[in-house]
Design a protein around this motif. Structure first.
Motif, PDB file in Angstrom:
ATOM      1  N   ILE A  16      -1.132   8.998   1.473  1.00 43.07           N
ATOM      2  CA  ILE A  16      -0.609   7.642   1.297  1.00 43.07           C
ATOM      3  C   ILE A  16       0.864   7.591   1.695  1.00 43.07           C
ATOM      4  O   ILE A  16       1.291   6.677   2.404  1.00 43.07           O
ATOM      5  CB  ILE A  16      -0.808   7.162  -0.151  1.00 43.07           C
ATOM      6  CG1 ILE A  16      -2.291   6.892  -0.419  1.00 43.07           C
ATOM      7  CG2 ILE A  16       0.036   5.919  -0.451  1.00 43.07           C
ATOM      8  CD1 ILE A  16      -2.630   6.651  -1.883  1.00 43.07           C
ATOM      9  N   VAL A  19       1.047   8.107   5.717  1.00 48.34           N
ATOM     10  CA  VAL A  19       0.565   6.938   6.468  1.00 48.34           C
ATOM     11  C   VAL A  19       1.388   5.706   6.107  1.00 48.34           C
ATOM     12  O   VAL A  19       1.742   4.907   6.982  1.00 48.34           O
ATOM     13  CB  VAL A  19      -0.945   6.710   6.228  1.00 48.34           C
ATOM     14  CG1 VAL A  19      -1.417   5.414   6.863  1.00 48.34           C
ATOM     15  CG2 VAL A  19      -1.750   7.889   6.763  1.00 48.34           C
ATOM     16  N   GLY A  20       1.714   5.556   4.835  1.00 49.85           N
ATOM     17  CA  GLY A  20       2.524   4.423   4.414  1.00 49.85           C
ATOM     18  C   GLY A  20       3.871   4.399   5.103  1.00 49.85           C
ATOM     19  O   GLY A  20       4.366   3.337   5.494  1.00 49.85           O
ATOM     20  N   PHE A  30       3.565  -2.141   3.810  1.00 48.59           N
ATOM     21  CA  PHE A  30       2.153  -1.973   4.139  1.00 48.59           C
ATOM     22  C   PHE A  30       1.326  -2.517   2.996  1.00 48.59           C
ATOM     23  O   PHE A  30       1.824  -2.734   1.904  1.00 48.59           O
ATOM     24  CB  PHE A  30       1.808  -0.510   4.441  1.00 48.59           C
ATOM     25  CG  PHE A  30       2.136   0.458   3.328  1.00 48.59           C
ATOM     26  CD1 PHE A  30       1.166   0.844   2.418  1.00 48.59           C
ATOM     27  CD2 PHE A  30       3.411   0.992   3.199  1.00 48.59           C
ATOM     28  CE1 PHE A  30       1.462   1.743   1.402  1.00 48.59           C
ATOM     29  CE2 PHE A  30       3.720   1.889   2.190  1.00 48.59           C
ATOM     30  CZ  PHE A  30       2.742   2.263   1.279  1.00 48.59           C
ATOM     31  N   LEU A  35      -3.750   0.348   4.953  1.00 54.17           N
ATOM     32  CA  LEU A  35      -3.626   1.759   4.594  1.00 54.17           C
ATOM     33  C   LEU A  35      -4.993   2.431   4.602  1.00 54.17           C
ATOM     34  O   LEU A  35      -5.168   3.509   5.166  1.00 54.17           O
ATOM     35  CB  LEU A  35      -2.960   1.882   3.228  1.00 54.17           C
ATOM     36  CG  LEU A  35      -2.684   3.275   2.701  1.00 54.17           C
ATOM     37  CD1 LEU A  35      -1.691   4.011   3.580  1.00 54.17           C
ATOM     38  CD2 LEU A  35      -2.156   3.181   1.278  1.00 54.17           C
ATOM     39  N   GLN A  38      -6.249   3.088   8.134  1.00 54.07           N
ATOM     40  CA  GLN A  38      -5.578   4.219   8.771  1.00 54.07           C
ATOM     41  C   GLN A  38      -6.036   5.550   8.180  1.00 54.07           C
ATOM     42  O   GLN A  38      -6.210   6.527   8.900  1.00 54.07           O
ATOM     43  CB  GLN A  38      -4.058   4.085   8.645  1.00 54.07           C
ATOM     44  CG  GLN A  38      -3.485   2.992   9.502  1.00 54.07           C
ATOM     45  CD  GLN A  38      -3.714   3.246  10.978  1.00 54.07           C
ATOM     46  OE1 GLN A  38      -3.508   4.344  11.472  1.00 54.07           O
ATOM     47  NE2 GLN A  38      -4.151   2.232  11.681  1.00 54.07           N
TER      48      GLN A  38
END
Length: 127
Positions: A16, A19-20, A30, A35, A38
């Protein structure tokens, strides 16, 4: 729930934060569904259910790793959809992410080292 070693992140939490951070750099924040898309595209199988994701987001918000706010209702209304809860990785979250990557790299290096081998002062030479 799995037990957490003090000072570590669960793999999903690290994902998290990773990617965040990427999504946040592109859009300033985001939201959960972006999220989730992805994370699923990453294909590591870490996200088993959206409920798992939202529980992790809540836990991470309480821990100060991310901050959450609701988007402007006019934006959602203009796009004909419900409001989104927006998230941002905090400075504390970025520090935790970097620390966890360093810890994992250190563990990987220790595992790759031959058992019982002593490292000499000369790079690349095993004593």
């Amino acid at each position: 729930m799995a037990r957490r070693r003090p000072g570590t992140l669960f793999p999903l939490e690290l994902d998290i934060l990773d990617v965040g951070t990427v999504l946040q750099s592109a859009d300033g924040s985001f939201y959960g569904f972006a999220l989730a898309k992805q994370l699923a595209a990453g294909g590591d199988g870490g996200l088993t259910a959206h409920g798992t994701l939202y529980k992790a987001l809540s836990r991470m918000t309480e821990a100060g790793l991310i901050e959450a706010s609701w988007e402007d209702p006019a934006v959602a209304e203009g796009e004909g959809r419900p409001r989104r809860r927006l998230y941002k990785v905090t400075g504390e979250g970025a520090t935790a992410r970097d620390r966890e990557h360093a810890r994992l790299a250190s563990e990987a290096a220790a595992t790759a080292r031959p058992a019982g081998a002593a490292w000499s002062q000369t790079p690349g030479v095993i004593a």
